[in-house]
Design a protein around this motif. Structure first.
Motif, PDB file in Angstrom:
ATOM      1  N   MET A  86      42.398  50.396 106.570  1.00 56.72           N
ATOM      2  CA  MET A  86      41.085  49.766 106.703  1.00 56.72           C
ATOM      3  C   MET A  86      41.027  48.860 107.929  1.00 56.72           C
ATOM      4  O   MET A  86      42.011  48.197 108.258  1.00 56.72           O
ATOM      5  CB  MET A  86      40.779  48.916 105.459  1.00 56.72           C
ATOM      6  CG  MET A  86      40.700  49.709 104.188  1.00 56.72           C
ATOM      7  SD  MET A  86      39.360  50.876 104.227  1.00 56.72           S
ATOM      8  CE  MET A  86      39.556  51.639 102.643  1.00 56.72           C
ATOM      9  N   PRO A  87      39.877  48.815 108.627  1.00 58.64           N
ATOM     10  CA  PRO A  87      39.746  47.910 109.766  1.00 58.64           C
ATOM     11  C   PRO A  87      39.669  46.455 109.288  1.00 58.64           C
ATOM     12  O   PRO A  87      39.211  46.184 108.176  1.00 58.64           O
ATOM     13  CB  PRO A  87      38.436  48.340 110.422  1.00 58.64           C
ATOM     14  CG  PRO A  87      37.665  48.995 109.335  1.00 58.64           C
ATOM     15  CD  PRO A  87      38.667  49.608 108.405  1.00 58.64           C
ATOM     16  N   ASN A  88      40.121  45.545 110.131  1.00 56.01           N
ATOM     17  CA  ASN A  88      40.108  44.120 109.807  1.00 56.01           C
ATOM     18  C   ASN A  88      38.719  43.563 110.111  1.00 56.01           C
ATOM     19  O   ASN A  88      38.465  43.027 111.186  1.00 56.01           O
ATOM     20  CB  ASN A  88      41.193  43.412 110.624  1.00 56.01           C
ATOM     21  CG  ASN A  88      41.324  41.955 110.285  1.00 56.01           C
ATOM     22  OD1 ASN A  88      40.682  41.456 109.367  1.00 56.01           O
ATOM     23  ND2 ASN A  88      42.138  41.246 111.046  1.00 56.01           N
ATOM     24  N   ILE A  97      32.590  49.630 108.253  1.00 50.37           N
ATOM     25  CA  ILE A  97      32.495  50.065 109.647  1.00 50.37           C
ATOM     26  C   ILE A  97      32.076  48.883 110.512  1.00 50.37           C
ATOM     27  O   ILE A  97      31.181  48.123 110.147  1.00 50.37           O
ATOM     28  CB  ILE A  97      31.477  51.221 109.776  1.00 50.37           C
ATOM     29  CG1 ILE A  97      31.980  52.444 109.021  1.00 50.37           C
ATOM     30  CG2 ILE A  97      31.223  51.564 111.226  1.00 50.37           C
ATOM     31  CD1 ILE A  97      30.992  53.566 108.927  1.00 50.37           C
ATOM     32  N   CYS A  98      32.723  48.743 111.665  1.00 48.49           N
ATOM     33  CA  CYS A  98      32.379  47.692 112.626  1.00 48.49           C
ATOM     34  C   CYS A  98      31.006  48.004 113.221  1.00 48.49           C
ATOM     35  O   CYS A  98      30.759  49.129 113.650  1.00 48.49           O
ATOM     36  CB  CYS A  98      33.442  47.634 113.714  1.00 48.49           C
ATOM     37  SG  CYS A  98      33.068  46.455 115.016  1.00 48.49           S
ATOM     38  N   GLU A  99      30.127  47.004 113.250  1.00 52.46           N
ATOM     39  CA  GLU A  99      28.765  47.221 113.751  1.00 52.46           C
ATOM     40  C   GLU A  99      28.702  47.338 115.268  1.00 52.46           C
ATOM     41  O   GLU A  99      27.721  47.844 115.802  1.00 52.46           O
ATOM     42  CB  GLU A  99      27.848  46.092 113.270  1.00 52.46           C
ATOM     43  CG  GLU A  99      27.600  46.122 111.775  1.00 52.46           C
ATOM     44  CD  GLU A  99      26.618  45.072 111.309  1.00 52.46           C
ATOM     45  OE1 GLU A  99      25.677  44.752 112.061  1.00 52.46           O
ATOM     46  OE2 GLU A  99      26.793  44.575 110.185  1.00 52.46           O
ATOM     47  N   LEU A 100      29.729  46.886 115.978  1.00 45.85           N
ATOM     48  CA  LEU A 100      29.728  46.979 117.432  1.00 45.85           C
ATOM     49  C   LEU A 100      30.496  48.191 117.943  1.00 45.85           C
ATOM     50  O   LEU A 100      30.000  48.948 118.769  1.00 45.85           O
ATOM     51  CB  LEU A 100      30.325  45.710 118.056  1.00 45.85           C
ATOM     52  CG  LEU A 100      29.505  44.440 117.926  1.00 45.85           C
ATOM     53  CD1 LEU A 100      30.216  43.289 118.604  1.00 45.85           C
ATOM     54  CD2 LEU A 100      28.127  44.612 118.521  1.00 45.85           C
ATOM     55  N   THR A 101      31.722  48.367 117.462  1.00 46.20           N
ATOM     56  CA  THR A 101      32.582  49.437 117.985  1.00 46.20           C
ATOM     57  C   THR A 101      32.515  50.719 117.176  1.00 46.20           C
ATOM     58  O   THR A 101      32.908  51.770 117.665  1.00 46.20           O
ATOM     59  CB  THR A 101      34.052  48.971 118.049  1.00 46.20           C
ATOM     60  OG1 THR A 101      34.491  48.656 116.716  1.00 46.20           O
ATOM     61  CG2 THR A 101      34.205  47.770 118.953  1.00 46.20           C
ATOM     62  N   GLY A 102      32.043  50.639 115.934  1.00 47.88           N
ATOM     63  CA  GLY A 102      31.978  51.826 115.089  1.00 47.88           C
ATOM     64  C   GLY A 102      33.311  52.190 114.454  1.00 47.88           C
ATOM     65  O   GLY A 102      33.459  53.262 113.869  1.00 47.88           O
ATOM     66  N   THR A 103      34.289  51.301 114.556  1.00 51.13           N
ATOM     67  CA  THR A 103      35.604  51.555 113.962  1.00 51.13           C
ATOM     68  C   THR A 103      35.497  51.589 112.447  1.00 51.13           C
ATOM     69  O   THR A 103      34.888  50.713 111.845  1.00 51.13           O
ATOM     70  CB  THR A 103      36.592  50.436 114.375  1.00 51.13           C
ATOM     71  OG1 THR A 103      36.609  50.338 115.786  1.00 51.13           O
ATOM     72  CG2 THR A 103      37.989  50.729 113.872  1.00 51.13           C
ATOM     73  N   GLY A 104      36.088  52.592 111.842  1.00 52.15           N
ATOM     74  CA  GLY A 104      36.065  52.738 110.395  1.00 52.15           C
ATOM     75  C   GLY A 104      37.452  52.980 109.854  1.00 52.15           C
ATOM     76  O   GLY A 104      38.445  52.903 110.587  1.00 52.15           O
ATOM     77  N   PRO A 105      37.566  53.304 108.568  1.00 49.84           N
ATOM     78  CA  PRO A 105      38.867  53.586 107.975  1.00 49.84           C
ATOM     79  C   PRO A 105      39.503  54.838 108.593  1.00 49.84           C
ATOM     80  O   PRO A 105      38.805  55.764 108.988  1.00 49.84           O
ATOM     81  CB  PRO A 105      38.556  53.822 106.501  1.00 49.84           C
ATOM     82  CG  PRO A 105      37.217  53.240 106.282  1.00 49.84           C
ATOM     83  CD  PRO A 105      36.495  53.341 107.581  1.00 49.84           C
ATOM     84  N   ILE A 106      40.841  54.833 108.686  1.00 55.03           N
ATOM     85  CA  ILE A 106      41.588  55.960 109.237  1.00 55.03           C
ATOM     86  C   ILE A 106      42.505  56.515 108.156  1.00 55.03           C
ATOM     87  O   ILE A 106      43.082  55.757 107.377  1.00 55.03           O
ATOM     88  CB  ILE A 106      42.426  55.504 110.456  1.00 55.03           C
ATOM     89  CG1 ILE A 106      41.507  54.945 111.545  1.00 55.03           C
ATOM     90  CG2 ILE A 106      43.267  56.633 111.011  1.00 55.03           C
ATOM     91  CD1 ILE A 106      42.223  54.224 112.643  1.00 55.03           C
ATOM     92  N   LYS A 107      42.608  57.843 108.102  1.00 54.53           N
ATOM     93  CA  LYS A 107      43.486  58.476 107.116  1.00 54.53           C
ATOM     94  C   LYS A 107      44.942  58.381 107.550  1.00 54.53           C
ATOM     95  O   LYS A 107      45.258  58.402 108.737  1.00 54.53           O
ATOM     96  CB  LYS A 107      43.141  59.953 106.961  1.00 54.53           C
ATOM     97  CG  LYS A 107      41.849  60.220 106.254  1.00 54.53           C
ATOM     98  CD  LYS A 107      41.684  61.702 106.092  1.00 54.53           C
ATOM     99  CE  LYS A 107      40.243  62.058 105.874  1.00 54.53           C
ATOM    100  NZ  LYS A 107      40.028  63.492 105.894  1.00 54.53           N
ATOM    101  N   GLY A 108      45.805  58.314 106.568  1.00 57.63           N
ATOM    102  CA  GLY A 108      47.241  58.292 106.836  1.00 57.63           C
ATOM    103  C   GLY A 108      47.986  58.692 105.580  1.00 57.63           C
ATOM    104  O   GLY A 108      47.388  59.206 104.633  1.00 57.63           O
TER     105      GLY A 108
END
Length: 88
Positions: free
Chosen positions: A43-45, A4-15
């Motif tokens: 997964m986020p970069n 998870i990104c510590e700034l934006t909170g972006t995490g893995p997305i299902k697909g």
């Protein structure tokens, strides 16, 4: 460790990963058909970056898009030099 990104909170997305078989109609076939669908995760970069957080320098894991947007204040380069050894 969570992805998870510590700034934006972006995490893995299902697909899903879709398998198709057959030849497209415009290429002379009878059309493609879905033969299987399996779940997957996008997964986020994430990158490990030295940044200034609340006045102190520390490593954080942030997405590449957050770095490109300028959300990360990178730490200044170190100007400290190793002291020279005294000659006797």
């Amino acid at each position: 460790m969570a992805r998870i990104c510590e700034l934006t909170g972006t995490g893995p997305i299902k697909g899903s990963h879709i398998w198709r078989s057959g030849k497209a109609k415009k290429k002379g076939g009878i059309g493609t058909h879905v033969t299987a669908i399996t779940k997957r995760r996008f997964m986020p970069n994430l990158q490990r970056v030295k940044a200034v957080i609340n006045g102190e320098v520390r490593y954080i894991r942030v997405t590449a898009s957050a770095i490109k947007k300028g959300l990360v204040v990178k730490a200044p380069k170190r100007t400290w030099k190793k002291p020279e050894a005294k000659k006797a």
